[in-house]
Design an enzyme around this catalytic site. Structure first.
Site, PDB file in Angstrom:
ATOM      1  N   CYS A  78      26.841  61.299  -3.765  1.00  0.00           N
ATOM      2  CA  CYS A  78      28.195  60.822  -3.480  1.00  0.00           C
ATOM      3  C   CYS A  78      28.921  60.436  -4.785  1.00  0.00           C
ATOM      4  CB  CYS A  78      28.136  59.700  -2.450  1.00  0.00           C
ATOM      5  SG  CYS A  78      29.651  59.596  -1.515  1.00  0.00           S
ATOM      6  N   HIS A 169      24.535  60.722   1.807  1.00  0.00           N
ATOM      7  CA  HIS A 169      23.629  59.637   1.391  1.00  0.00           C
ATOM      8  C   HIS A 169      22.216  59.853   1.922  1.00  0.00           C
ATOM      9  CE1 HIS A 169      26.489  56.800  -0.450  1.00  0.00           C
ATOM     10  NE2 HIS A 169      27.357  57.500   0.271  1.00  0.00           N
ATOM     11  N   GLU A 171      19.590  58.679   0.885  1.00  0.00           N
ATOM     12  CA  GLU A 171      18.758  57.475   0.710  1.00  0.00           C
ATOM     13  C   GLU A 171      18.870  56.524   1.907  1.00  0.00           C
ATOM     14  OE1 GLU A 171      21.673  57.969  -0.512  1.00  0.00           O
ATOM     15  OE2 GLU A 171      22.795  56.086  -0.689  1.00  0.00           O
TER      16      GLU A 171
END
Ligand code: GLN
Length: 187
Positions: A78, A169, A171
Site C-alpha cells: 500500500c 494489506h 499483513e
C-alpha cells in the site's frame, strides 16, 4: 532470517507479527544502522506522505531509497508500494523508483471506501481475500514486472525479482501465503 520492517509510521506491527509467525526475525527499522544486517526490507502501509516526512526527519530517506534500489529483497504494501513506484500521482510525490510501476494514490476514494475483494482466479494466490484501505491503483506495469494477483482485472500484487509490491494489506488477517512466498523467494 533478519527482515527489516520500516517502523517510521503505519502498519509495521502487523507485518512484524506475521513475519515472526513464519519463523523470520523482524527488525524494526527506525535509524540507518538498523538496516545493517537485514536480508530483506518491508515497507508497510500507512500514509506515504507522512512516511516520507518521517524518513527525511530521521535521516532514513537516502539509506532506504538506496537499499530499495540495490536489487536487494524488498516488499512494499500500500503506502510502501507507493514509495517503491516510479510515477506517483493523485497527489504526486517523490518516490524511490525501485520498481517499474506507476501508481495513482487514493484511487478508490476515501478511507470510508475501503473494501475487501477476492483476487481473480488463475493467479498465484487463489482465493486470497485482499484488504484495500484507501488504496492506490497500479496504473502502469513495466515490462520486467510480473503480475502475481489481480482484482477485477487490475494488478494488485506484482514483483520484479525479489522486489514485491501489493496495493492491499496481506499483513492483516491470518492468510500468510503472500509473506511466506516472498520469504521463500528471498531465502
Ligand atoms: N492512501 C495512502 C497513501 O497515499 C496509502 C494507504 C495505505 O497504505 N493503506 O499513502
Amino acid at each position: 532470517m533478519k527482515i527489516g520492517v520500516l517502523a517510521v509510521q503505519g502498519g509495521f506491527a502487523a507485518h512484524a507479527r506475521m513475519l515472526a509467525g513464519l519463523g523470520a526475525d523482524p527488525i524494526l527499522v527506525r535509524r540507518p544502522a538498523d538496516l545493517g544486517d537485514v536480508a530483506g526490507l518491508v515497507l508497510p502501509g500507512g500514509e506515504s506522505t507522512a512516511m516520507l516526512t518521517g524518513l527525511a526527519r530521521d535521516g532514513l530517506e537516502a539509506p532506504v531509497r538506496a537499499w530499495t534500489r540495490s536489487r536487494r529483497p524488498v516488499f512494499g504494501t500500500c503506502a510502501g508500494a507507493i514509495l517503491l513506484a516510479c510515477g506517483v500521482a493523485h497527489p504526486a510525490q517523490r518516490s524511490f523508483t525501485a520498481l517499474d510501476l506507476d501508481v495513482e494514490r487514493n484511487a478508490y476514494g476515501t478511507q470510508l471506501d475501503s473494501f475487501t475483494a477476492v483476487v481473480d482466479p488463475g493467479g498465484a494466490f487463489p482465493g486470497l481475500h485482499a484488504i484495500f484501505i484507501r488504496a492506490p491503483r497500479i496504473v502502469r506495469v513495466g515490462d520486467g514486472v510480473e503480475v502475481l494477483a489481480r482484482v477485477a482485472g487490475e494488478a494488485v500484487l506484482v514483483r520484479s525479482g525479489a522486489a514485491w509490491a501489493a496495493t492491499f494489506h496481506p499483513e492483516l488477517g491470518d492468510d500468510a501465503r503472500v509473506h511466506r512466498a516472498w520469504l521463500r523467494e528471498i531465502s
